[in-house]
Enzyme design. Structure first.
Site, PDB file in Angstrom:
ATOM      1  N   LYS A 173      47.883  43.745  48.334  1.00  0.00           N
ATOM      2  CA  LYS A 173      48.460  44.337  47.130  1.00  0.00           C
ATOM      3  C   LYS A 173      49.047  45.708  47.460  1.00  0.00           C
ATOM      4  O   LYS A 173      48.391  46.549  48.066  1.00  0.00           O
ATOM      5  CB  LYS A 173      47.358  44.469  46.082  1.00  0.00           C
ATOM      6  CG  LYS A 173      47.834  44.819  44.700  1.00  0.00           C
ATOM      7  CD  LYS A 173      46.650  44.749  43.731  1.00  0.00           C
ATOM      8  CE  LYS A 173      47.049  45.026  42.297  1.00  0.00           C
ATOM      9  NZ  LYS A 173      45.884  44.830  41.395  1.00  0.00           N
ATOM     10  N   CYS A 201      48.561  40.441  40.413  1.00  0.00           N
ATOM     11  CA  CYS A 201      48.350  41.200  39.172  1.00  0.00           C
ATOM     12  C   CYS A 201      49.629  41.967  38.779  1.00  0.00           C
ATOM     13  O   CYS A 201      50.700  41.377  38.731  1.00  0.00           O
ATOM     14  CB  CYS A 201      47.145  42.124  39.363  1.00  0.00           C
ATOM     15  SG  CYS A 201      46.394  42.674  37.800  1.00  0.00           S
ATOM     16  N   GLU A 233      42.689  36.646  41.798  1.00  0.00           N
ATOM     17  CA  GLU A 233      42.590  37.955  42.457  1.00  0.00           C
ATOM     18  C   GLU A 233      41.127  38.301  42.700  1.00  0.00           C
ATOM     19  O   GLU A 233      40.287  38.136  41.811  1.00  0.00           O
ATOM     20  CB  GLU A 233      43.194  39.017  41.512  1.00  0.00           C
ATOM     21  CG  GLU A 233      43.218  40.420  42.067  1.00  0.00           C
ATOM     22  CD  GLU A 233      43.765  41.436  41.064  1.00  0.00           C
ATOM     23  OE1 GLU A 233      43.879  41.087  39.867  1.00  0.00           O
ATOM     24  OE2 GLU A 233      44.105  42.551  41.464  1.00  0.00           O
TER      25      GLU A 233
END
Lengths: 337, 337, 337, 337, 337, 337
Positions: D136, D170, D49
């Site tokens: 995201k 995540c 990430e």
């Protein structure tokens, strides 16, 4: 999307008056003031609403509800004669000035299209090119007597080396959906040529700066009674109280940063060049907390549709799309957003 | 649409602080201040954002990117314990107060729904009824650590005898599309419970008043260091420089008329009741020049879609629509627009 | 929504084996273990999947694709005879036990409805009342030979004084949409009666605890070869390698906190009572960072529909809705969400 | 649906750190590590990430509730300057790398769109083509201060010769409905670039592998204090206890098979290439027992709606759908399911 | 639901003929045969369709399309005279027989209700109580000349000590939705009084047994020419080919187990008692593989609605529900399913 | 509704075995047998259940309750590899065969959708077009280990020049509500690809023919031990008693007319082509006495609802309805009923 390559831009607002009904003289005055601003290092010069062609403050062109005086009709004829065609020779002259003094030029002008007048803002680049225009969408109150209504096709934001540049005129600045369209195009240097000299105007400008996360430059004419013809040709509502030096529009030009800090103005003193250095790094700093069309928007709840095609009362099928392209609006705008 | 039957409304903003982590004491304080405002003849009392439940100014609940301190988790648990369910006993108590003192009451509160907290404004009428609520759509920056995101279903404007009443919280006030939704519902008394005490806040409020043609009432808490637990339980960013009497949120509550005139405030002095008489006739006077969703709009170019259905992550088919109806939001709002 | 009134709950998992094909003896054993757990102060006792009625581990009831051995049909008949009706006398006995020992009881059982068997979990409260049930939605692999498929009408979460209580059975725990339905009902004490003793099972349980922000209690039977009839009546796949004391299901019961911390287990040692004190304050602490159906959801993108009406192959119009109501599922569940 | 033509895929996770605030140097480092992985025969290389652009671990950009330090605004400006536009020159460079070393490349990056930043994963194929991206959806806690929220339009799963490839970032990995969307698209190689180095992270990954019946590759940066600017420019929460070599993010990259077996990692040692050979035949073997959107689903009870159109705050009617198509997301995804 | 307490039930079909137009003699014959069956230990005795009242095989009651011969009207009058009222003295006599011989008795009878005749089956228990009835829903072809159509209110399944008992008459047995209603009520001993002696009838019965997982007992009259009045009073279609001993209905009574095994019959020999021992354990054994309303149903796709209220052409509002209750149908049926 | 234009249809059942785990060879064999049937003048050729892909008779894929042997997982992987995608190249090849030999082709096949397998029947017309498919709704017993569950969207009946054509698979034929749905669609040629070689199977088929008033064609594979891999790869339950020539599935294919007359078979001899000429005039002849969804139905009492929409666990809003339409199911079915 390209990012601005300068980090600081010197910008100047010209707070001055039209030479009413004398467009060549107005252009001479414009060039003089432009030269002065460029001499001070300015990269961007913004003139007020209707600087070329003039703003008929205090007039109704002889018109009341269901009444039109012949004198008013003649006043409109003169106003039409002072207005300019786009493109046209006055536009060429303005482009030449921008190129000569190497500035980005944002100029308020009265545009004629047939016999309808529009309150327009013209954009020029330092290479001496006309970039495009914005026509005021909604004239205010009695302005509706003399000006037409722009459509959605002239809402450009230009991606320039000094940042993303656009203009919204006078009380259009109070239209939240129009402003949102400009924000969505990524405007960074938001020009507001206006004739609003009310106490609330600076608050409007501070609000827009903090709402849009952009620099705001409100350019207002400073006008005295003598800038208009004497009576009986031109009569103000309170004519009897006025002297030639009476101020009839007090200016109030102002430059605000994205954080809401006032960098220059409001100036209510007289004709003036009002300048500030715009630190473009202030923009991302401000966006951390609030990004109106980015992280702080709710597209799941609110979505705005902007019909930005030209609105044409008559379409000739043999030549549909030409007008838009030659305008340059599309190619120059930041419509990748 | 009903027209307001009073022509003048006495309104009071309560600029005061929460008793943090002690909701019963906060409600006691609310009642005391409400009684005082009512005693002065106030018909509308507006409390600040998060008055019930509190505003964790200067905190991050122990959280940085990819880091959560156990202390912060415990702080959140206490904050959750101080928050209220809607409906629930605290809502009943507030409704009772409004009925007892015969006022319209607009109250900022922290609402819990499961374990997510929302920054909510609650509305009560003088008959002692809970009318509905608005949940803040978009928390700002670090608020996103502790609060969830409202949906489009709680944007009420209530058609009351004192005018059309609604609320927008803190930096939501900088969302032009949200404001436009409120304007479209006909808001006349625009409450802005907020925690913004920046210099630009009054400009934002003046702008909204002139943009929306409505009265704007910005209610802000006045907070000192001693209103928060002492260190080490609660540590401000610049803790070492603070005394118990240091002001950590300076208020700035303000009341603005539709013309942009400031009727009261901004008050940066201390806890206070800030009142003004709102002459509702000012609204049509202001609309002559500018009516943001009326004569000054351009629906041929701009159209805003507002998705105001509840957004539910899970729907059980056996019991779908009940929750919305009982909330009262739908029945009380001005959704005829 | 009511909030749990206890802050710490002592919970016990019973890791033990059914007395296969002898339901009265199984109930005797259940009572003995329940008494022991209650004696240790436990307020919540959770038994494994299929504890009453038994789990035919290693069996296929004589069935292969397109083949059913008569012996297997007889095994199914005995299994059916060991199963219980809901309601029925065995349910009454279990309710009585819960009342006698003043515990919340969560019991895995094989339920018969006509001649189809369901893998069910039954819930009882400390006042000795049957609260409702959950039928396993999807049996795994060879279980589909002996068990039917539950519908959406038995997904209760009960709002009890020790927190919101529900159960999901065995590999249902790997169904993300089923889990989401439980989260939406606000489950706080997530019971997972299971027969999964794989290495990955504890990871699944830790995941669920951190995903749901809830306590997870996985209850597994501990089974030796001698807990099943000897060959030739009952033959394991690897029968020849087994002694009576061979472990054929190794347990692995585990209790996990909302933060993912393992509070007890996994226990692979033998029959045991596995206990932990559940601090309910851990739930809000964990939700600060992640609230799966609250601030961390995206209802604008994802929405789950749960069809939770009973699915009935035949409806007689003279007696439609009675069965559901008497089950108690609806009244006891947390369906306010 | 095409089936993977390889049966074994060599995959490498790059566990390494960004060169913070120096994107060209970060890309140089990426190329060096990519070359090494390709030299070892890797066909798929997954970076953590935010590898390009960096992860501001331990920071809040000077922000607490209702507070933004000027230093934090400047940190955000630098972070914005380090972020990349998609498409843009950095994307071209990454595409070139993938083509040069003939690998599938999955790269975490900070993307800028206007002045909002997104935590994005970029996909490239061995022919040197940019395939598309995932933004995201939901930043975690303090990440919400610096990153915006993706919409449903960037959830691609690419049908490649090495299997169906996608990424979830995540704590999005804890969103059961998002994962279900990926499963429904047939994901086989599930990349999880993450910054989660908690003890529970490997359990989450094992769970996802067994839930989704897919390979899971969690890529985490390994970060020391010296990877961030020294104080006072950058201050960690516990700054005083740190030396330049203090580990501030311990990695923990891991590769898990569909059966839940850990093939490599978790590695908490340092920067490393973590590789495994993925036997794609493991996927059907695992699906025999559990197929989350296939035989083990209950579409009669649960159905998930995924709104995967772009969510746009403003739509200009003259240029509506172009942006989506050029992104490649739609054409490259496995949306036949 | 109660479970059968016997595990083996001795059942007898009476394959015999009515004494046509002489109901008292028919009842005498019934008692004689019942006594014999009971003497053999039978617990359940099933008579054919229309045993009391008779089956007018080969007749059309003088009716062709648009034609009714007076002779036929007289034949119908005699048939009506032979029919019985329910309740009534013949029902009492049958109840007495069942009590005397301690058997469950299932008796085909022609029921008169006003002047409409119904083909009905009557149920009696070993305590000598009339339990209820089933009226044939749909007469076949020319039967529609003499019989009315039953409604949905007489579809009982009785929960008895020998299992769940019901009846479906003749070609009703080919109605899949009617059978499904019986299965849904849990029928275990499925009686099929019929007049079908076709080759396909045993296949129909084997099918029903395997479809329903129940015992099937098809009871057929064995009829010779001499069981009907001689010509010219009664003329068969092929009268000229018949002798008094010609068989005009060949029987074919049969008993089938849930697995489809034929336990007795089909008997085409003559009048006979056809018996078998029904091992009720065969039912769960058969359900392992197929449970038509249980694990092998698809309520998510198929759902059957059965309108089982009485269908009454005239309803008197002062006395709506009484008739149903006194019938006993409701209390005795297995409508818990 | 079109009426069949032929009055007699030559139909052939192919009673033969799959070449297990070798789909190309199976297709070769199919073509050889199809050519032979077409050479005999057959217009309709029906293959057994699972002919393409194979039927894992006697297997459990190594699975018992709570147990999966690795060998079984590998067997499933091979089975998945042998299955076909619909549409896909094998479907194209089958369509080509039907066109080449100018027959209607009904083919049992194992279909893969992701990693779940379905037992499917495919339909092709003499013009070489794929018409649609039926997925088995409910696998039987151990089949549930390897096959998924079809939904209500693939229940086609095709209106073809040889009559209305559809298929129901194996023990689905014992589902009365499913059959009723087919009857309601007007099925005339009812194909029953099955693996049921029990004694009761011919009775089931005779029943369906007389219940539905349609021709029934039950196609069963004839399988010897040597058609499966030798041990230890593949082990039958009674492996030790088998020689390579032991018959493990004895066929029993049968053709029945609407009156219940057996036109061909049952054939228990070996691989064979089983043919009959179907006189479509038999259908109205049979309906005089019994029309299951026509004059012999009781819609006032019984009504069946069939939910025939696709059941989708995840719906992506950007691409919702495409898959259904391209399947051809809707356009080709007789859904006017």
């Amino acid at each position: 999307m390209e990012w601005a390559t300068s980090t600081t831009v010197r910008a100047t607002i010209v707070q001055a008056s039209t030479v009413l009904f004398d467009t060549p003289a107005t252009l001479d005055k414009a060039e003089r003031l432009l030269a002065e601003a460029a001499g001070n290092g300015s990269q961007l010069v913004v003139f007020p609403e209707a600087f070329v062609g003039g703003y008929l403050r205090g007039s109704t062109c002889g018109t009341a509800i269901a009444y039109q005086a012949p004198k008013g009709r003649e006043e409109f004829r003169k106003y039409h004669a002072s207005a300019i065609s786009v493109p046209g020779p006055e536009v060429d002259r303005l482009a030449g000035m921008a190129g000569k003094y190497k500035v980005h030029l944002v100029m308020g002008a009265i545009e004629k299209d047939g016999y309808t007048l529009y309150c327009t803002v013209l954009f020029f680049d330092p290479e001496g090119r006309y970039m495009g225009k914005h026509r005021k969408l909604m004239p205010t109150s009695a302005e509706r007597i003399v000006w037409g209504f722009g459509d959605g096709s002239t809402l450009p934001v230009f991606d320039t080396p000094i940042g993303k540049l656009g203009a919204v005129i006078c009380w259009e600045n109070k239209m939240p959906l129009l402003r949102t369209a400009m924000y969505a195009k990524g405007i960074e240097i938001y020009c507001a040529p206006t004739s609003d000299d009310l106490d609330s105007c600076p608050s409007n400008m501070v609000h827009i700066a903090t709402e849009g996360g952009c620099f705001v430059l409100a350019a207002v004419q400073f006008l005295k009674r003598k800038d208009y013809p004497p009576p009986p040709e031109y009569v103000f509502a309170n004519e009897q109280d006025l002297t030639p030096d009476s101020v009839v529009q007090r200016g109030g030009s102002i430059i605000v940063s994205p954080s809401g800090a006032v960098l220059a103005g409001p100036n209510y003193e007289g004709e003036a060049l009002i300048s500030a250095d715009l630190d473009l790094k202030e923009i991302p700093r401000a966006k951390l907390g609030f990004d109106v069309v980015g992280h702080y928007s709710r597209p799941d709840i609110f979505s705005l549709t902007v019909r930005d095609q030209p609105a044409s009362i008559v379409a000739f099928t043999s030549s549909a799309p030409a007008a838009v392209i030659t305008d340059g609006t599309k190619t120059g705008s930041s419509q990748k957003y």
